[in-house]
Design a protein around this motif. Structure first.
Motif, PDB file in Angstrom:
ATOM      1  N   ARG A 469       0.877  -1.363  -0.040  1.00  0.00           N
ATOM      2  CA  ARG A 469       0.007  -0.017  -0.084  1.00  0.00           C
ATOM      3  C   ARG A 469       0.812   1.390   0.055  1.00  0.00           C
ATOM      4  N   LEU A 470       1.733   1.191   1.056  1.00  0.00           N
ATOM      5  CA  LEU A 470       2.673   2.517   0.943  1.00  0.00           C
ATOM      6  C   LEU A 470       3.800   2.719  -0.073  1.00  0.00           C
ATOM      7  N   ASP A 471       4.114   1.325  -0.665  1.00  0.00           N
ATOM      8  CA  ASP A 471       5.293   1.167  -1.303  1.00  0.00           C
ATOM      9  C   ASP A 471       6.582   1.754  -0.530  1.00  0.00           C
ATOM     10  N   ALA A 472       6.617   1.376   0.614  1.00  0.00           N
ATOM     11  CA  ALA A 472       7.623   1.481   1.476  1.00  0.00           C
ATOM     12  C   ALA A 472       7.636   0.648   2.883  1.00  0.00           C
ATOM     13  N   PRO A 473       8.786   0.325   3.324  1.00  0.00           N
ATOM     14  CA  PRO A 473      10.139   0.546   2.704  1.00  0.00           C
ATOM     15  C   PRO A 473      10.371  -0.281   1.439  1.00  0.00           C
ATOM     16  N   THR A 474      11.243   0.303   0.839  1.00  0.00           N
ATOM     17  CA  THR A 474      11.770  -0.278  -0.501  1.00  0.00           C
ATOM     18  C   THR A 474      13.188  -1.093  -0.503  1.00  0.00           C
ATOM     19  N   PHE A 475      13.040  -2.310  -1.292  1.00  0.00           N
ATOM     20  CA  PHE A 475      14.304  -3.078  -1.075  1.00  0.00           C
ATOM     21  C   PHE A 475      14.773  -3.509  -2.467  1.00  0.00           C
ATOM     22  N   ARG A 476      15.956  -3.723  -2.794  1.00  0.00           N
ATOM     23  CA  ARG A 476      16.456  -4.361  -3.991  1.00  0.00           C
ATOM     24  C   ARG A 476      16.204  -5.965  -3.797  1.00  0.00           C
ATOM     25  N   PHE A 477      16.008  -6.488  -4.995  1.00  0.00           N
ATOM     26  CA  PHE A 477      15.595  -7.944  -4.962  1.00  0.00           C
ATOM     27  C   PHE A 477      16.600  -8.532  -6.051  1.00  0.00           C
ATOM     28  N   TRP A 478      17.127  -9.709  -5.978  1.00  0.00           N
ATOM     29  CA  TRP A 478      17.476 -10.525  -7.158  1.00  0.00           C
ATOM     30  C   TRP A 478      16.565 -10.722  -8.179  1.00  0.00           C
ATOM     31  N   GLU A 479      16.824 -10.590  -9.487  1.00  0.00           N
ATOM     32  CA  GLU A 479      15.960 -10.551 -10.149  1.00  0.00           C
ATOM     33  C   GLU A 479      15.989 -11.849 -11.036  1.00  0.00           C
ATOM     34  N   ASP A 480      14.841 -12.470 -11.180  1.00  0.00           N
ATOM     35  CA  ASP A 480      14.651 -13.996 -11.738  1.00  0.00           C
ATOM     36  C   ASP A 480      14.730 -13.636 -13.495  1.00  0.00           C
ATOM     37  N   ALA A 481      15.817 -13.887 -14.255  1.00  0.00           N
ATOM     38  CA  ALA A 481      15.558 -13.563 -15.484  1.00  0.00           C
ATOM     39  C   ALA A 481      14.993 -14.787 -16.407  1.00  0.00           C
ATOM     40  N   SER A 482      14.905 -15.887 -15.553  1.00  0.00           N
ATOM     41  CA  SER A 482      14.425 -16.886 -16.123  1.00  0.00           C
ATOM     42  C   SER A 482      12.671 -17.135 -16.206  1.00  0.00           C
ATOM     43  N   ASN A 483      12.092 -16.091 -15.345  1.00  0.00           N
ATOM     44  CA  ASN A 483      10.776 -15.976 -15.207  1.00  0.00           C
ATOM     45  C   ASN A 483      10.209 -14.794 -15.616  1.00  0.00           C
ATOM     46  N   PRO A 484       8.949 -14.711 -16.387  1.00  0.00           N
ATOM     47  CA  PRO A 484       8.327 -13.400 -16.338  1.00  0.00           C
ATOM     48  C   PRO A 484       8.273 -12.694 -15.006  1.00  0.00           C
ATOM     49  N   GLN A 485       7.763 -13.456 -14.130  1.00  0.00           N
ATOM     50  CA  GLN A 485       7.779 -12.667 -12.533  1.00  0.00           C
ATOM     51  C   GLN A 485       9.232 -12.584 -12.179  1.00  0.00           C
ATOM     52  N   ARG A 486       9.791 -11.531 -12.346  1.00  0.00           N
ATOM     53  CA  ARG A 486      11.268 -11.109 -12.199  1.00  0.00           C
ATOM     54  C   ARG A 486      11.403 -10.726 -10.565  1.00  0.00           C
ATOM     55  N   THR A 487      10.355 -10.111 -10.097  1.00  0.00           N
ATOM     56  CA  THR A 487      10.487  -9.406  -8.529  1.00  0.00           C
ATOM     57  C   THR A 487       9.127 -10.049  -8.023  1.00  0.00           C
ATOM     58  N   PRO A 488       9.134  -9.802  -6.816  1.00  0.00           N
ATOM     59  CA  PRO A 488       7.824 -10.095  -6.149  1.00  0.00           C
ATOM     60  C   PRO A 488       6.517  -9.681  -6.808  1.00  0.00           C
ATOM     61  N   PRO A 489       5.332 -10.595  -6.380  1.00  0.00           N
ATOM     62  CA  PRO A 489       4.255  -9.994  -7.140  1.00  0.00           C
ATOM     63  C   PRO A 489       3.542  -9.165  -6.228  1.00  0.00           C
ATOM     64  N   VAL A 490       2.139  -8.700  -6.770  1.00  0.00           N
ATOM     65  CA  VAL A 490       1.505  -7.876  -5.770  1.00  0.00           C
ATOM     66  C   VAL A 490       0.221  -8.419  -5.492  1.00  0.00           C
ATOM     67  N   ARG A 491      -0.038  -9.399  -6.137  1.00  0.00           N
ATOM     68  CA  ARG A 491      -1.151 -10.563  -5.179  1.00  0.00           C
ATOM     69  C   ARG A 491      -0.816 -12.049  -5.597  1.00  0.00           C
ATOM     70  N   TRP A 492      -1.778 -12.598  -5.087  1.00  0.00           N
ATOM     71  CA  TRP A 492      -1.632 -14.043  -5.376  1.00  0.00           C
ATOM     72  C   TRP A 492      -2.582 -14.737  -6.239  1.00  0.00           C
ATOM     73  N   PHE A 493      -2.249 -15.764  -7.095  1.00  0.00           N
ATOM     74  CA  PHE A 493      -3.301 -16.491  -7.917  1.00  0.00           C
ATOM     75  C   PHE A 493      -4.348 -16.827  -7.115  1.00  0.00           C
ATOM     76  N   TYR A 494      -5.346 -17.307  -7.637  1.00  0.00           N
ATOM     77  CA  TYR A 494      -6.503 -17.907  -7.012  1.00  0.00           C
ATOM     78  C   TYR A 494      -6.067 -19.427  -6.947  1.00  0.00           C
ATOM     79  N   ALA A 495      -6.830 -20.268  -5.977  1.00  0.00           N
ATOM     80  CA  ALA A 495      -6.537 -21.774  -5.886  1.00  0.00           C
ATOM     81  C   ALA A 495      -6.610 -22.410  -7.376  1.00  0.00           C
TER      82      ALA A 495
END
Length: 524
Positions: A469-495
């Motif tokens: 919600r606040l976009d804070a605090p912010t951190f650097r993440f290792w980017e996963d170049a092998s997957n379209p989702q390169r950094t953490p998501p903003v929601r979960w899939f449905y079951a």
């Protein structure tokens, strides 16, 4: 939602033995098994349904949190790998299934309550107010994870007389669910401020309510503190922002009518009293420690060290080969380097005696520090810097008190208890550069950082929601170049099974079932 979840009904025994799917399904084939239930018994069965997602139990921490939220908030360190930012199906399924079991038990409570005469309904209204409040707490979590979810039509097979065709639930809009919950909770806050409960009903409520022991004032605090959380969550939206400010002003302006949690003695939590009962935190150790799930991240360790945070010695412990130095794992490094660092035994871990091996660790729902931080943000938003600072600093003192308290009740001494925190140490922390309110250039970031420090792995669902919600605090993440989702998501899939067992309704939300569609309150 999967139809088998819809047909789950209550385990009516007052013992807190686990309820298997077979138990629930068998109950439906023999109506006599539920005919003798009561509102009182069903209320207890409802509360116990999701106790393993309130108390720090094995599956929540190992299957769900270890590979999702604890990483997305960088509360922990982990070895980077491919596909790590895609929530696992087991994690999603576990959380989804448990919530809908809880909702199914609630629907049975509704059904039993509806069968009562008007006088009995009036007598037992407290059970419905309490149960719905508890349900809404967990419904908010599900909305914050997924967005739109089945709710208004969900888990009603029993109420629909066993008609399967009428029991496939639509998805309710996330914003509509927030609005409904806020409407209801406001009504409950008003009603609880004047409610009268007879001595006989009150005695039964104290017995059946193993969460707050039938304390009506505690339930009032729960309702209003939950309102503050939800109002804060929607405070930046165009549709609910003005309402949030108005209702928060009403709550803080009338503490007699709308009491909130103001101290750790008032925390809304599932308290462990007897380790021989199922209400315990025995599963915390393996759930959190297995597969290095309790490693400290360098960002949280560095923040605490730099600012001389008194919580450091209670929340973490140094690696066995670190000579007393606290070192966190850098989550931006490649896996080979990280693996070497872990093998060196120089990395800090979460304090085992305070947390994972503390079998008396409470199941936290709402904490005093959390509430103070919502108030700090509210006062900051209306330009009252003085009260914002007061609540900000109160939150820090309350958080320090919380972690020292839970260490005091621990039945484990793997890690010797740290020295008591002295007032001068707290004052020094409040004056440190990264914490000092008076000198802060970004005070909202200060508030967000204290939420992150306080919530960490203890209230991970709230932690992730507030960080998005606040976009804070912010951190650097290792980017996963092998997957379209390169950094953490903003929601979960449905079951996964929604696609098969609730297909027509799922099709209406399929386009939004991805990892990049933000929840309505998550404004970039």
């Amino acid at each position: 939602m999967k139809i088998k979840y819809l047909i789950l009904t209550a385990c009516l025994a007052l013992t807190f033995e686990s309820c298997e799917t077979a138990d629930f399904e068998a109950a439906y084939t023999d109506p006599s098994k539920i005919a003798n239930s009561t509102v009182e018994k069903q209320f207890s069965g409802f509360l116990q349904t999701n106790r393993d997602f309130v108390l720090p139990a094995y599956r929540n921490y190992f299957v769900v949190l270890r590979i999702t939220l604890n990483r997305y908030t960088q509360s922990i360190g982990w070895v980077n790998g491919e596909n790590q930012y895609v929530p696992g199906s087991s994690a999603i399924e576990d959380k989804w299934k448990n919530y809908y079991q809880l909702l199914t038990q609630y629907r049975e409570l509704e059904k039993i309550y509806a069968s009562l005469g008007e006088a009995d309904k009036a007598d037992r209204k407290i059970y419905m107010l309490a149960a719905t409040t508890y349900l809404y707490d967990h419904t908010q979590v599900m909305v914050d994870l997924h967005g739109d979810i089945p709710f208004s039509e969900a888990a009603r097979l029993s109420q629909n007389g066993g008609d399967y065709s009428a029991s496939y639930p639509k998805y309710d809009k996330a914003e509509d669910l927030y609005r409904k919950m806020l409407d209801d909770l406001k009504q409950y806050a008003d009603e609880l401020s004047t409610i009268t409960v007879s001595n006989g009903i009150q005695a039964g409520f104290r017995t059946q309510d193993f969460l707050l022991k039938g304390d009506l004032t505690a339930w009032r605090r729960y309702v209003n503190s939950l309102r503050l959380r939800m109002l804060t969550r929607v405070s930046g939206t165009a549709s609910l922002g003005a309402r949030a400010k108005t209702e928060m002003a009403e709550i803080v302006g009338n503490p007699t009518k709308f009491p909130i949690v103001t101290s750790n003695a008032q925390n809304i939590q599932m308290t462990v009293f007897d380790l021989n009962s199922p209400i315990n935190s025995r599963g915390f150790q393996s759930g959190f420690e297995d597969w290095n799930g309790n490693l400290a991240s360098n960002v949280i360790i560095n923040h605490m060290k730099t600012n001389r945070d008194p919580r450091l010695r209670f929340v973490f412990e140094p690696g066995t080969a670190a000579a007393g130095e606290y070192n966190g794992l850098d989550n931006t490094l490649n896996a080979a380097v990280q693996t070497e660092q872990i093998a060196s035994n120089r990395l800090a871990i979460y304090n085992r005696s305070t947390l994972s091996r503390n079998q008396f660790f409470p199941g936290m729902l709402i904490s005093a520090s959390e509430v103070s931080l919502y108030l700090a943000e509210y006062y900051l938003s209306i330009g009252n810097d003085a009260l914002a600072r007061t609540n900000y600093e109160n939150s820090i003192r309350q958080s320090i008190d919380f972690y020292t308290r839970v260490r005091d009740i621990s039945n484990d001494n793997t890690t010797p208890k740290g020295a008591a925190v002295l007032p001068a140490e707290i004052d020094a922390y409040l004056a440190s550069e990264g914490v000092n309110w008076a000198n802060a250039k970004d005070k909202l970031l200060m508030i967000a950082s204290q939420k992150w420090l306080h919530f960490n792995v203890v209230q991970p669902y709230q932690n992730w929601a507030e960080m998005r919600r606040l976009d804070a605090p912010t951190f650097r993440f290792w980017e996963d170049a092998s997957n379209p989702q390169r950094t953490p998501p903003v929601r979960w899939f449905y079951a996964d099974e929604e696609k098969n067992f609730n297909a027509p309704n799922y099709e209406l939300v399929r386009s939004r079932d991805n990892l990049t569609t933000r929840i309505f309150w998550d404004l970039k």
